[in-house]
Motif scaffolding. Structure first.
Motif, PDB file in Angstrom:
ATOM      1  N   ALA A 292       1.197  -1.294  -0.037  1.00 44.50           N
ATOM      2  CA  ALA A 292       0.067   0.242  -0.198  1.00 44.50           C
ATOM      3  C   ALA A 292       0.869   1.054  -0.023  1.00 44.50           C
ATOM      4  CB  ALA A 292      -1.182  -0.253   1.112  1.00 44.50           C
ATOM      5  N   ILE A 293       1.621   1.254   0.871  1.00 43.19           N
ATOM      6  CA  ILE A 293       2.798   2.448   1.484  1.00 43.19           C
ATOM      7  C   ILE A 293       3.993   2.412  -0.690  1.00 43.19           C
ATOM      8  CG2 ILE A 293       4.312   3.244   1.745  1.00 43.19           C
ATOM      9  CD1 ILE A 293       3.470   2.278   4.948  1.00 43.19           C
ATOM     10  N   ALA A 294       3.945   1.751  -0.973  1.00 45.16           N
ATOM     11  CA  ALA A 294       4.721   1.360  -2.585  1.00 45.16           C
ATOM     12  C   ALA A 294       4.475   2.279  -3.197  1.00 45.16           C
ATOM     13  CB  ALA A 294       5.357   0.527  -2.753  1.00 45.16           C
ATOM     14  N   SER A 295       2.623   1.895  -3.519  1.00 48.04           N
ATOM     15  CA  SER A 295       1.430   2.113  -3.922  1.00 48.04           C
ATOM     16  C   SER A 295       1.780   4.145  -4.158  1.00 48.04           C
ATOM     17  CB  SER A 295      -0.318   1.646  -4.527  1.00 48.04           C
ATOM     18  OG  SER A 295      -0.353   2.507  -3.009  1.00 48.04           O
ATOM     19  N   LEU A 296       2.192   4.723  -2.706  1.00 45.75           N
ATOM     20  CA  LEU A 296       2.210   5.359  -2.549  1.00 45.75           C
ATOM     21  C   LEU A 296       3.139   6.926  -2.793  1.00 45.75           C
ATOM     22  CD1 LEU A 296      -0.581   6.149   0.375  1.00 45.75           C
ATOM     23  CD2 LEU A 296      -0.558   6.520  -1.418  1.00 45.75           C
ATOM     24  N   ILE A 297       4.257   5.396  -2.875  1.00 46.98           N
ATOM     25  CA  ILE A 297       5.518   6.910  -2.717  1.00 46.98           C
ATOM     26  C   ILE A 297       6.007   7.609  -3.633  1.00 46.98           C
ATOM     27  CG2 ILE A 297       8.132   5.534  -3.245  1.00 46.98           C
ATOM     28  CD1 ILE A 297       7.508   4.107  -1.487  1.00 46.98           C
TER      29      ILE A 297
ATOM     30  N   GLY B 242       5.213  12.719  -0.412  1.00 48.99           N
ATOM     31  CA  GLY B 242       5.936  12.260   0.394  1.00 48.99           C
ATOM     32  C   GLY B 242       6.489  11.727   2.042  1.00 48.99           C
ATOM     33  N   ALA B 243       5.302  11.544   2.223  1.00 48.50           N
ATOM     34  CA  ALA B 243       5.367  11.557   4.018  1.00 48.50           C
ATOM     35  C   ALA B 243       5.064   9.462   3.895  1.00 48.50           C
ATOM     36  CB  ALA B 243       3.462  11.531   4.335  1.00 48.50           C
ATOM     37  N   ALA B 244       4.900   8.999   2.916  1.00 50.01           N
ATOM     38  CA  ALA B 244       4.749   7.774   2.698  1.00 50.01           C
ATOM     39  C   ALA B 244       6.121   7.365   2.206  1.00 50.01           C
ATOM     40  CB  ALA B 244       4.443   7.465   1.313  1.00 50.01           C
ATOM     41  N   ARG B 245       7.359   8.474   1.374  1.00 51.48           N
ATOM     42  CA  ARG B 245       8.406   8.046   0.856  1.00 51.48           C
ATOM     43  C   ARG B 245       9.042   8.197   2.585  1.00 51.48           C
ATOM     44  NH1 ARG B 245       7.222  10.722  -3.584  1.00 51.48           N
ATOM     45  NH2 ARG B 245       7.991  12.705  -2.339  1.00 51.48           N
ATOM     46  N   ARG B 246       8.928   8.819   3.221  1.00 49.43           N
ATOM     47  CA  ARG B 246       9.621   8.738   4.115  1.00 49.43           C
ATOM     48  C   ARG B 246       9.413   7.690   5.732  1.00 49.43           C
ATOM     49  NH1 ARG B 246       8.437  14.250   3.780  1.00 49.43           N
ATOM     50  NH2 ARG B 246       6.355  14.090   5.033  1.00 49.43           N
ATOM     51  N   PHE B 247       7.742   7.276   5.911  1.00 49.66           N
ATOM     52  CA  PHE B 247       7.368   6.038   6.497  1.00 49.66           C
ATOM     53  C   PHE B 247       8.341   4.859   5.908  1.00 49.66           C
ATOM     54  CE2 PHE B 247       5.196   3.035   7.940  1.00 49.66           C
ATOM     55  CZ  PHE B 247       4.876   3.025   9.291  1.00 49.66           C
ATOM     56  N   PHE B 248       8.254   4.928   4.592  1.00 50.71           N
ATOM     57  CA  PHE B 248       8.522   3.359   4.179  1.00 50.71           C
ATOM     58  C   PHE B 248      10.674   3.381   5.017  1.00 50.71           C
ATOM     59  CE2 PHE B 248      10.861   0.999   1.055  1.00 50.71           C
ATOM     60  CZ  PHE B 248       9.469   0.179   0.480  1.00 50.71           C
ATOM     61  N   THR B 249      10.874   4.324   4.813  1.00 55.58           N
ATOM     62  CA  THR B 249      12.435   4.746   4.710  1.00 55.58           C
ATOM     63  C   THR B 249      12.796   4.201   6.489  1.00 55.58           C
ATOM     64  OG1 THR B 249      12.682   6.472   3.080  1.00 55.58           O
ATOM     65  CG2 THR B 249      14.489   5.994   4.362  1.00 55.58           C
ATOM     66  N   ARG B 250      12.043   4.964   7.226  1.00 56.01           N
ATOM     67  CA  ARG B 250      12.429   5.152   9.109  1.00 56.01           C
ATOM     68  C   ARG B 250      11.396   3.512   8.970  1.00 56.01           C
ATOM     69  NH1 ARG B 250       9.288  10.673  10.265  1.00 56.01           N
ATOM     70  NH2 ARG B 250      11.087  11.772   9.482  1.00 56.01           N
TER      71      ARG B 250
ATOM     72  N   THR C 150      15.317  -3.380   9.867  1.00 58.24           N
ATOM     73  CA  THR C 150      16.221  -3.759   9.571  1.00 58.24           C
ATOM     74  C   THR C 150      17.278  -4.177  10.962  1.00 58.24           C
ATOM     75  OG1 THR C 150      16.742  -3.112   7.381  1.00 58.24           O
ATOM     76  CG2 THR C 150      18.162  -3.881   8.295  1.00 58.24           C
ATOM     77  N   VAL C 151      16.647  -3.054  11.848  1.00 58.17           N
ATOM     78  CA  VAL C 151      17.985  -3.263  13.360  1.00 58.17           C
ATOM     79  C   VAL C 151      17.176  -4.476  13.725  1.00 58.17           C
ATOM     80  CG1 VAL C 151      18.439  -1.692  15.379  1.00 58.17           C
ATOM     81  CG2 VAL C 151      18.314  -0.889  13.449  1.00 58.17           C
ATOM     82  N   ALA C 152      15.271  -4.125  13.986  1.00 59.75           N
ATOM     83  CA  ALA C 152      14.724  -5.090  15.234  1.00 59.75           C
ATOM     84  C   ALA C 152      15.628  -6.259  14.669  1.00 59.75           C
ATOM     85  CB  ALA C 152      13.391  -4.703  14.738  1.00 59.75           C
ATOM     86  N   ALA C 153      15.254  -6.688  13.050  1.00 59.18           N
ATOM     87  CA  ALA C 153      15.924  -8.074  12.874  1.00 59.18           C
ATOM     88  C   ALA C 153      17.102  -8.979  13.274  1.00 59.18           C
ATOM     89  CB  ALA C 153      15.531  -8.431  11.357  1.00 59.18           C
TER      90      ALA C 153
END
Length: 424
Positions: free
Chosen positions: A234-239, A243-251, A257-260
């Motif tokens: 869903a977020i990929a469809s908004l990227i 801009g909010a979707a891009r920032r959220f996806f990056t964070r 990755t850190v949690a994994a």
């Protein structure tokens, strides 16, 4: 997303946008109540199953009556989704007519008839707006509120050993997969509303934080995977447009990755739920039921039409797979119809331009497609069909407003002598 309201002289003909009555939210809540089910964990106050069935079925009858009362002129909008459900209903009646699954199959057909009929009546207000998304979040948040209340009132009953310490409904008999599903769906929708600036951070946190806690306590892998994959798509469809979707996806990618890496052991323990490798590889015993169902000899009629609507079990064991449950109860034709539902909704979503409504629809469709592998429900009245109904409402094209035709005022006839005097 706020639906545009028509002017005062607008005529709400089929396919026009109108102010959604509050009673529509009540109807949606009753549909959700009907799909909660009557089987599950033991509650603090024992509730007879007959009483629960009376409440859930009464909710459906009331929902249909209210929908009919608010749409007395039977104004509906064309919907490929509900049309395919109608075909599935007709197939269910045909497959259940031989009573191979008993008289309960006919009762389930009657229930599905009211369910589909109510959806048809609600299509009048499917206009691509966020109305039904908000109804969906509110109603399931209320359901999760009862789960949280049961956990506070009796932690032992809400985390029973019978379910391996997983969270269940202590006030209403809800299973861990049900709670996980409800939590995952409203988390995903709320995150998307926040990215689309349709809600503020405080309101979003009130929904997301408690729901995440409940989801974690259920140890439901399917709901967690559906949430992550559905949100990613869903977020990929908004990227490209947000801009909010891009920032959220990056964070989210960095945090994930850190949690994994940092919590790999804890995540693996949570994911395995203390199961052996053999039990995990057989999907908690589901694979054995699936194999037995597939190798069972079938006549041509049963292969094509199924055995009729049942309780989604085989030899007394739950099937826990939407495709195999549909194959068993509605045959190969039913599988084709259910696949058509997902393909039509998914195809329409891909053809729509990027928008918040499209992203929410993609999330719901993706979640239902993923959950269909280990959960049954796509062939009968269920929360999954309600999720897809919300997706269909989001993908509906905004209806145009048809102004009322103003009655023509007859012109006063002027006598000839008066016309001559005016000319002079």
């Amino acid at each position: 997303m706020r639906a545009d309201h028509p002017p005062e002289n607008a005529d709400l003909t089929p396919g026009t946008v109108g102010r959604t009555p509050r009673i529509v939210g009540t109807v949606w809540g009753l549909l959700i109540l009907n799909t909660l089910g009557s089987a599950g964990a033991k509650t603090i106050v024992p509730l007879p199953r007959s009483l629960i069935q009376m409440v859930t079925m009464g909710a459906l009858v009331t929902a249909f009556a209210l929908a009919l009362a608010v749409n007395t002129r039977l104004r509906i909008r064309p919907s490929a989704f509900v049309f395919l459900l109608t075909l599935l209903l007709m197939l269910s009646v045909i497959s259940s007519a031989n009573l191979e699954s008993g008289f309960g199959a006919l009762f389930r057909c009657f229930r599905l008839t009211l369910f589909v009929g109510t959806l048809w009546l609600l299509t009048r207000w499917w206009d691509g707006g966020m109305t039904f998304v908000r109804h969906h979040i509110r109603m399931y948040l209320a359901v999760l509120g009862t789960v949280a209340a049961g956990l506070i009132a009796s932690p032992g009953a809400a985390l029973p050993d019978l379910y391996g310490g997983r969270l269940v409904g202590a006030l209403w008999p809800l299973t861990p997969p049900q709670i996980g599903q409800y939590a995952a769906v409203i988390i995903g929708l709320t995150v998307l509303l926040l990215l689309g600036r349709q809600t503020d951070r405080t309101s979003a946190a009130v929904v997301i934080v408690p729901s995440l806690v409940l989801l974690a306590l259920t140890h439901t892998r399917t709901a967690t995977l559906g949430l992550l994959v559905g949100l990613a798509l869903a977020i990929a469809s908004l990227i490209l447009t947000s801009g909010a979707a891009r920032r959220f996806f990056t964070r989210a990618t960095l945090i994930g990755t850190v949690a994994a890496v940092g919590f790999a052991s804890a995540l693996q323990t949570w994911f395995l739920r203390g199961q052996s490798q053999e039990n995990f590889s057989s999907l908690t015993g589901r694979a054995k039921v699936w194999h037995a169902l597939l190798i069972e000899p079938r006549t041509t009629t049963r292969f094509l039409f199924g055995a009729g609507l049942g309780d989604k079990s085989f030899d007394g064991l739950p099937i826990d797979n939407s495709w195999l449950a549909v194959y068993n109860e509605q045959g190969l034709i039913g599988v084709v119809l259910v696949a058509a539902v997902l393909l039509v909704l998914g195809g329409v979503a891909l053809l729509r331009p990027p928008s918040l409504a499209r992203a929410c629809a993609i999330f719901l469709i993706s979640y239902c497609a993923i959950a269909s592998y280990t959960e049954a429900g796509l062939g009968d009245a269920s929360p999954y069909l309600l999720h897809l109904a919300v997706a269909a409402s989001l993908l509906a094209t905004p209806a145009r407003v048809t102004p009322r035709s103003t009655p023509e005022v007859p012109r006063r006839r002027i006598p000839r002598w008066a016309q001559r005097s005016e000319a002079s």
